[in-house]
Design an enzyme around this catalytic site. Structure first.
Site, mmCIF file in Angstrom:
data_model
loop_
_atom_site.group_PDB
_atom_site.id
_atom_site.type_symbol
_atom_site.label_atom_id
_atom_site.label_comp_id
_atom_site.label_asym_id
_atom_site.label_seq_id
_atom_site.Cartn_x
_atom_site.Cartn_y
_atom_site.Cartn_z
ATOM 1 N N LYS A 13 77.876 74.415 16.856
ATOM 2 C CA LYS A 13 76.574 75.056 17.097
ATOM 3 C C LYS A 13 76.367 75.309 18.595
ATOM 4 C CE LYS A 13 74.244 71.686 15.188
ATOM 5 N NZ LYS A 13 75.385 70.810 14.839
ATOM 6 N N ARG A 127 85.821 65.739 21.819
ATOM 7 C CA ARG A 127 84.887 66.447 22.716
ATOM 8 C C ARG A 127 84.705 65.681 24.033
ATOM 9 N NH1 ARG A 127 79.184 68.199 20.521
ATOM 10 N NH2 ARG A 127 79.128 66.027 19.831
ATOM 11 N N ARG A 171 76.063 60.017 11.468
ATOM 12 C CA ARG A 171 75.449 61.336 11.705
ATOM 13 C C ARG A 171 75.721 62.270 10.535
ATOM 14 N NH1 ARG A 171 78.159 62.717 17.178
ATOM 15 N NH2 ARG A 171 77.091 64.717 17.052
HETATM 16 P P1 AP5 Z 1 80.001 71.638 19.612
HETATM 17 O O1 AP5 Z 1 79.783 73.096 19.839
HETATM 18 O O2 AP5 Z 1 79.594 70.704 20.684
HETATM 19 O O3 AP5 Z 1 79.395 71.220 18.183
HETATM 20 P P2 AP5 Z 1 77.889 71.029 17.726
HETATM 21 O O4 AP5 Z 1 77.759 71.600 16.352
HETATM 22 O O5 AP5 Z 1 76.949 71.544 18.767
HETATM 23 O O6 AP5 Z 1 77.895 69.463 17.634
HETATM 24 P P3 AP5 Z 1 76.839 68.391 18.100
HETATM 25 O O7 AP5 Z 1 77.538 67.062 17.944
HETATM 26 O O8 AP5 Z 1 76.287 68.682 19.464
HETATM 27 O O9 AP5 Z 1 75.744 68.544 17.025
HETATM 28 P P4 AP5 Z 1 74.734 67.503 16.585
HETATM 29 O O10 AP5 Z 1 73.829 68.337 15.746
HETATM 30 O O11 AP5 Z 1 75.253 66.285 15.945
HETATM 31 O O12 AP5 Z 1 74.166 66.960 17.972
HETATM 32 P P5 AP5 Z 1 72.887 67.316 18.816
HETATM 33 O O13 AP5 Z 1 73.296 67.335 20.229
HETATM 34 O O14 AP5 Z 1 72.135 68.474 18.258
HETATM 35 O O15 AP5 Z 1 81.559 71.433 19.296
HETATM 36 C C1 AP5 Z 1 82.112 70.142 19.139
HETATM 37 C C2 AP5 Z 1 83.505 70.089 19.804
HETATM 38 O O16 AP5 Z 1 84.396 70.972 19.134
HETATM 39 C C3 AP5 Z 1 83.514 70.539 21.267
HETATM 40 O O17 AP5 Z 1 84.430 69.728 21.953
HETATM 41 C C4 AP5 Z 1 84.018 71.983 21.235
HETATM 42 O O18 AP5 Z 1 84.748 72.284 22.400
HETATM 43 C C5 AP5 Z 1 84.897 71.988 19.999
HETATM 44 N N1 AP5 Z 1 84.794 73.219 19.226
HETATM 45 C C6 AP5 Z 1 83.650 73.878 18.879
HETATM 46 N N2 AP5 Z 1 83.947 74.959 18.118
HETATM 47 C C7 AP5 Z 1 85.287 74.952 17.971
HETATM 48 C C8 AP5 Z 1 86.196 75.799 17.278
HETATM 49 N N3 AP5 Z 1 85.768 76.866 16.587
HETATM 50 N N4 AP5 Z 1 87.522 75.516 17.333
HETATM 51 C C9 AP5 Z 1 87.967 74.453 18.018
HETATM 52 N N5 AP5 Z 1 87.175 73.604 18.691
HETATM 53 C C10 AP5 Z 1 85.848 73.854 18.671
HETATM 54 O O19 AP5 Z 1 71.976 66.019 18.513
HETATM 55 C C11 AP5 Z 1 72.342 64.745 18.986
HETATM 56 C C12 AP5 Z 1 71.306 63.728 18.514
HETATM 57 O O20 AP5 Z 1 70.005 64.078 19.042
HETATM 58 C C13 AP5 Z 1 71.100 63.631 16.997
HETATM 59 O O21 AP5 Z 1 72.028 62.772 16.370
HETATM 60 C C14 AP5 Z 1 69.651 63.097 16.927
HETATM 61 O O22 AP5 Z 1 69.624 61.719 17.193
HETATM 62 C C15 AP5 Z 1 68.981 63.816 18.080
HETATM 63 N N6 AP5 Z 1 68.353 65.096 17.674
HETATM 64 C C16 AP5 Z 1 68.688 66.356 18.107
HETATM 65 N N7 AP5 Z 1 67.910 67.280 17.525
HETATM 66 C C17 AP5 Z 1 67.056 66.602 16.698
HETATM 67 C C18 AP5 Z 1 66.034 67.000 15.800
HETATM 68 N N8 AP5 Z 1 65.724 68.292 15.607
HETATM 69 N N9 AP5 Z 1 65.373 66.034 15.099
HETATM 70 C C19 AP5 Z 1 65.654 64.722 15.269
HETATM 71 N N10 AP5 Z 1 66.638 64.276 16.094
HETATM 72 C C20 AP5 Z 1 67.339 65.205 16.816
#
Ligand code: AP5
Length: 219
Positions: A13, A127, A171
């Site tokens: 994402k 990552r 998660r």
């Molecule tokens: P990346 O693009 O970083 O993936 P992502 O989907 O953004 O993963 P996240 O772990 O950031 O999502 P998340 O929803 O768990 O975490 P968030 O930060 O929102 O890609 C991952 C890796 O793969 C990278 O190394 C990249 O280089 C690689 N990659 C990407 N695409 C690729 C491809 N096509 N091919 C190869 N490699 C690839 O949330 C974190 C925490 O915050 C949550 O657990 C929660 O505690 C809190 N939080 C956030 N939002 C809320 C909310 N709305 N409500 C309540 N709690 C929340």
């Protein structure tokens, strides 16, 4: 154009939101990045959110929703935004509708990045994130030119606390509990676009752009 990206942790994402925002000349708003910024600055929101994030649990709705409401109210959202990480629950989806209604904004499309579990685990465990500018790398898929150093600003890369295997499992469980109702919610509004997202980042991005065009959302 205002777009939501939905998908499991590691679906890409953040990676796709950044690329899509560049292509569409719009803004990337990540609730995860906003929360991590608050944690690093030791704000009261950051202190309240920290323990939930470290366990892989959701931060309480009211904290995240208030934070997002403030962010969306800034005037730089008027050229469009890509929302990454919000909503995660039906109550957040309803709160978002209400916030946008008051701001006289709306969502044009919701893209669901469909990703398999082995791919998710491989992406998250590999990552690495820049301490300074926040750019994501991957030790195999998108390695930096110099080990452990950001290509863009030269700062050190680190592994997120929630990218350990046991936290990833938690998660994913949290995500599975909420996702099907969110998908139904947006499918009923005829806003949902499914994207197969196991492939390389450029392939996934092209797929997203062509889906948006095909869906005549005026890319
Ligand atoms: P990346 O693009 O970083 O993936 P992502 O989907 O953004 O993963 P996240 O772990 O950031 O999502 P998340 O929803 O768990 O975490 P968030 O930060 O929102 O890609 C991952 C890796 O793969 C990278 O190394 C990249 O280089 C690689 N990659 C990407 N695409 C690729 C491809 N096509 N091919 C190869 N490699 C690839 O949330 C974190 C925490 O915050 C949550 O657990 C929660 O505690 C809190 N939080 C956030 N939002 C809320 C909310 N709305 N409500 C309540 N709690 C929340």
């Amino acid at each position: 154009m205002n777009i939501i990206l939905l998908g499991p942790p590691g679906a890409g994402k953040g990676t796709q939101a950044k690329a899509l925002a560049q292509r569409l000349k719009s803004l990337h708003i990540s609730t995860g990045d906003l929360l991590r910024h608050n944690v690093s600055q030791h704000t009261s929101l950051g202190e309240a959110a920290k323990s939930y994030m470290e366990k892989g649990a959701l931060v309480p709705d009211e904290l995240v929703t208030d934070m997002l409401k403030e962010r969306l109210a800034l005037t730089d959202t008027k050229n469009g935004f890509i929302l990454d990480g919000y909503p995660r629950t039906i109550s957040q989806a309803k709160a978002l509708n209400e916030i946008l209604r008051k701001l006289k904004l709306s969502i044009d499309g919701v893209m669901y990045l469909d990703t398999s579990k082995p791919v998710i685990v491989q992406r998250l465990t590999g990552r690495r994130v820049c301490k300074s500018c926040g750019v994501n790398f991957h030790i195999k898929n998108m390695p930096p030119k110099n080990d452990g150093i950001c290509d863009f600003c030269g700062a050190h890369l680190y592994q997120r606390n929630d990218d350990k295997e046991e936290t990833i499992e938690k998660r994913l469980q949290v995500y599975q509990q909420e996702v099907s109702s969110l998908i139904d919610f947006y499918a009923q509004q005829k806003k949902l676009l499914r994207v197969t997202a196991d492939d390389e980042a450029e392939v996934v991005l092209d797929r997203m752009i062509s889906l948006l065009k095909h869906d005549s959302l005026k890319v």
